[in-house]
Design an enzyme around this catalytic site. Structure first.
Site, PDB file in Angstrom:
ATOM      1  N   GLY A  58       0.833  -1.192   0.000  1.00 44.63           N
ATOM      2  CA  GLY A  58       0.000   0.000   0.000  1.00 44.63           C
ATOM      3  C   GLY A  58       0.868   1.242   0.000  1.00 44.63           C
ATOM      4  O   GLY A  58       2.096   1.159   0.065  1.00 44.63           O
TER       5      GLY A  58
ATOM      6  N   GLY B  74      -0.170  -5.109   0.623  1.00 43.90           N
ATOM      7  CA  GLY B  74      -1.381  -4.936  -0.172  1.00 43.90           C
ATOM      8  C   GLY B  74      -1.429  -5.815  -1.404  1.00 43.90           C
ATOM      9  O   GLY B  74      -2.515  -6.141  -1.906  1.00 43.90           O
TER      10      GLY B  74
ATOM     11  N   GLU C  73       5.469  -6.289   7.497  1.00 41.20           N
ATOM     12  CA  GLU C  73       4.990  -5.156   8.305  1.00 41.20           C
ATOM     13  C   GLU C  73       5.655  -5.026   9.669  1.00 41.20           C
ATOM     14  O   GLU C  73       5.674  -3.937  10.242  1.00 41.20           O
ATOM     15  CB  GLU C  73       3.471  -5.260   8.472  1.00 41.20           C
ATOM     16  CG  GLU C  73       2.679  -4.956   7.197  1.00 41.20           C
ATOM     17  CD  GLU C  73       2.598  -6.136   6.240  1.00 41.20           C
ATOM     18  OE1 GLU C  73       2.078  -5.949   5.125  1.00 41.20           O
ATOM     19  OE2 GLU C  73       3.069  -7.250   6.585  1.00 41.20           O
TER      20      GLU C  73
ATOM     21  N   ASP D 256      -1.756  -6.988   7.673  1.00 37.17           N
ATOM     22  CA  ASP D 256      -3.195  -6.754   7.506  1.00 37.17           C
ATOM     23  C   ASP D 256      -3.702  -7.273   6.163  1.00 37.17           C
ATOM     24  O   ASP D 256      -3.234  -8.293   5.687  1.00 37.17           O
ATOM     25  CB  ASP D 256      -3.510  -5.260   7.725  1.00 37.17           C
ATOM     26  CG  ASP D 256      -2.925  -4.353   6.662  1.00 37.17           C
ATOM     27  OD1 ASP D 256      -1.871  -4.698   6.065  1.00 37.17           O
ATOM     28  OD2 ASP D 256      -3.493  -3.267   6.418  1.00 37.17           O
TER      29      ASP D 256
END
Length: 356
Positions: free
Chosen positions: A73, A122, A145, A153
């Protein structure tokens, strides 16, 4: 709409091609919205029997711009939100990105993701829910992450917790990169194709959408030996606990080169993120469906976005590139159960995440 995602039709296929090569196709909010809009259009279109997700290759053939399927992302945007608007725009990004992830997971038509290159964060979020996940010799998949103080996520809690052994916990904590052969072995890919066969695969799928499994099987090749398989037993044993301190102690006591290297890696990661990830994966296994998982992840994201580790992690890795983050809390012991309870607690009813 944005030219950073090209939505086209090819035969019976709707094709979403990521087109942001200078950022390794990292997703912006505009890209998320463009993909969602196309998917919603195609869902009710009887002329679209399958959706394919890939990335545009640069017209000039520059190899530096050919590295990615999707590198994640828009991390710089999220950090800017954390520092300048109290996380408001960052939470909006998470909310809408997670709606896209859930839409793909529940789409009702087959989705084929071509993970031909870097597939991180992402990028895992838009390929993990796909019916068919095609890896190649160029695939490098990771959820990195913990190195930037965020958390794995975009559905990572769902996908990683359901891998064999304790591989998901290992990937979530260390951010280890898997190649295409390792993705197939782990179950993160369904097929392994030479990249030279992708154009033929896409053309045949667009022409014969009822024959996707046969087409992918025919164009597959035998992958190299998955290197990580040699450590599967070590990972299952050393990462057996859902308590981070237990994992660190097991690695410390083990004495093998693999344990020593892994421990060295973990000492560079955010202790807060590591503890969040372990609770996230354990909790995901208790949830009834992917929507419940995404609601949990949104609660986490809404909070860790503005905690100190995220802005500091992105500073160290992306902004200043000194790779020397100062984590807060600095140790696993410093991350209390109370802090975790606050991160995982329900949001106000009006703020909770909802699927489209």
């Amino acid at each position: 709409m944005t030219d950073e995602v090209l939505a086209t039709r090819s035969g019976a296929a709707g094709v979403l091609s990521l087109n942001r090569p200078r950022a390794i196709h990292a997703l912006t909010l505009d890209m998320v919205h463009a993909m969602t809009a196309s998917l919603l259009d195609w869902r009710g279109d009887d002329g679209v029997a399958v959706v394919m997700i890939d990335h545009q290759l640069p017209a000039d053939g520059d190899p530096k711009l050919s590295r990615g399927f999707c590198a994640g992302g828009d991390i710089a945007f999220l950090r800017n939100s954390a520092l300048n608007d109290g996380g408001t725009s960052g939470r909006k990004f998470f909310h809408d990105e997670y709606q896209l992830n859930h839409l793909l997971m529940t789409y009702g038509k087959p989705v084929v993701a071509f993970m031909d290159g870097i597939t991180m964060g992402g990028g895992v979020g838009i390929s993990g829910p796909a019916t068919y996940r095609v890896a190649t010799e160029n695939t490098k998949l990771a959820m990195p992450e913990t190195g930037i103080g965020l958390f794995p996520d975009v559905g990572g809690g769902w996908f990683l917790s359901r891998l064999k052994g304790r591989l998901g916990q290992y990937l979530a904590l260390t951010g280890a990169r898997l190649d295409g052969a390792e993705c197939l072995w782990a179950g993160l890919a369904t097929h392994y194709l030479p990249s030279a066969n992708l154009a033929q695969a896409k053309a045949r799928i667009a022409a014969e959408p009822d024959n996707i499994p046969a087409i992918l099987r025919e164009l597959s090749s035998v992958p190299p030996e998955p290197k990580i398989a040699a450590h599967a037993d070590d990972i299952a044993r050393l990462f057996a606990s859902d308590r981070y301190e237990d994992i660190l102690a097991a690695l410390e006591a083990d004495g093998s080169d693999f344990a020593a290297e892994t421990l060295k890696t973990l000492h560079t990661k955010s202790p807060q993120t590591c503890k969040v990830a372990l609770r996230q994966l354990a909790t995901s296994l208790t949830l009834p469906d992917f929507a419940a998982n995404m609601a949990m992840e949104y609660r986490i994201g809404a909070r860790v976005l503005t905690l100190p580790d995220f802005a500091e992690g992105v500073r160290a890795v992306i902004v200043d590139k000194d790779h020397a983050p100062k984590w807060s809390p600095a140790t696993a012991e410093g991350v209390t159960d109370d802090l975790l309870d606050q991160i995982f607690a329900p949001l106000a009813e009006a703020e909770e995440w909802q699927p489209l």
